[in-house]
Design an enzyme around this catalytic site. Sequence first.
Site: not given
Ligand code: M6R
Length: 618
Positions: A2, A27, A80, A106-107, A487, A491, A494, A510, A613
């Site tokens: 949010c 956000r 969000w 927000n929250g 990682e 990527k 997502e 395994h 984000k």
């Molecule tokens: O703001 P932060 O680094 O704490 O966020 C952590 C994760 O939410 C963030 O890295 C998320 O996994 C990314 N969208 C991945 O690309």
Amino acid sequence: MCGIVAYVGSQGAMDVVVEGLRRLEYRGYDSAGVAVQTPRPDGRWALATEKRAGKLVNLEKALAERPLPAGTVGIGHTRWATHGGPTDLNAHPHLDDHGRVAVVHNGIIENFAELREELAGRGHTLRSETDTEVVAHLLGEVFAGDLAEAMRVVCRRLEGAFTLVAVHADQPGVVVGARRNSPLVVGRGVGENFLASDVAAFIAFTREAVELGQDQVVELRADGVSVTDFEGRPAVVREYHVDWDASAAEKGGYDYFMLKEIAEQPKAVADTLLGRIGADGQLTLDELRLDDADLRAVEKVVIVACGTAYHAGAIAKYAIEHWTRVPCEVEVASEFRYRDPILDERTLVIAISQSGETMDTLMALRHAREQGAKVLAICNTNGSTIPRESDAVLYTHAGPEVAVASTKAFLTQLVACYLVALYLGQVRGTKWGDEILAVIEELRDAPKQVEQVLRTMEPVRELARSLADARAVLFLGRHVGYPVALEGALKLKELAYMHAEGFAAGELKHGPIALIEEGLPVVVVAPSPRGRSVLHDKVVSNIQEIRARGARTIVIAEEGDEAVAPYADHLIRIPATPVLLQPLVATVPLQVFACELATAKGHEVDQPRNLAKSVTVE
Ligand code: M6R
């Protein structure tokens, strides 16, 4: 999670607020809404609101068709969804029964069900399914001419995490905000002031910001800002100057923020290294409220972080243990406090977070401090909660990262982790000064090396486009290549919404090797053959094993590594680096790969579905 914007001044509030929402849409993009204070012909004031499910563009269309009356005080929200689906009705702002107070939030208000029942019992009609609406009704009930006082009274009744921003029709020229465990910053202008979840919302108007603390209420007028705690006592706040400008938060000619942020990585890495070595050759951190004796006494390092930041931590473990010989654990922050981890004053916890607001990480660091551990934050956002609540901070200088998928923040987190490992090695005497300088010199080559990788990405893009119809992609690595594989898979999940899994290459036999079938694309991160050759040899064997079972192998290998070439259906070359630093270059092709594949599938690269984000709920 949010985005909130508020404005008080002399400009048209809706223009400023909608522009701010555009910059905060990363956000959350389930719905958007605004409210403006507007004068009535009878001399009283009213609130006009508009809100729409879906992206901000839906709200903008509605406002273009039916503009709200003009006003110079307004609030806005981009959502969000947590409580209640992404509908027009659940979109913020929420109003009380009389439409005199409007609130954005927000929250999560954890005791909302009980408050809702109480309000219904007193005859209120709650229209939405949100937790937020209870606040509008409570504010409407207790308001007696002073919205800030009403906010303090209401906040004392709320449990959970919240940023609340409200306007009341009977107090023109005033916006009130409150925060607990959720971000809110003040932007100070001349004859105008702003509130927002992130400075990006008002950076086009002012770079002077005020950091609000926990459990504080702020009253904003065109000519002033006053802050108290929830009891009404004046609060001490920190003012700061934002060291980047509006252009840093624009796409700058790129189709997506993600593309721009990938391209910015050489500079982000170089900026994060800047100014870290003093004239005496000693490393320095930004805010170190820990003394060297504390660091020498550390017996264990525990890294907590989420998502991409967790992967940076998983790589840091190798560097910390190798350079300092201190045992290091890495844990996803959301699991950390629930397993009752063993912590004491000799434990150093490193919390890594781009946003500095991730609730899981924040809760993990609070738990660690309660147990007596010292916390060092690695963070990209000045003034955010995680660095504020830590004993020491090392800021990454990636600049604003807007795309939901983290790229440049990851590379700078890696640099920061290497610096912390070297710093520990320095104060504990496990690394000689000249050894530290040698690693620093290697790190200084990283921007050039990342640039070189970026220049050679066309075949990777072409390959990604050719795989748009693949059902799944696997990623394999060993040693620091394993978190890189994780990682790469994250990527792809997502952005491309594909089944993508990262595995430690040695674990394949395994179980996961059963997944290999004819034509399955498997990306392998090959370690340098110049490092521990046994590691390289093992990966070469793993590539042969999967290829023999029909996998289409995509191998990331350093220049000059000819041993992998015969087994690679696609070879992606990266510059030769020291083993521990390889993730700085090996991750980049995986970012490009995911971004291009998602684009080929027609997905929204900067705003993938269901994500936001900054994740400010647990
Ligand atoms: O703001 P932060 O680094 O704490 O966020 C952590 C994760 O939410 C963030 O890295 C998320 O996994 C990314 N969208 C991945 O690309």
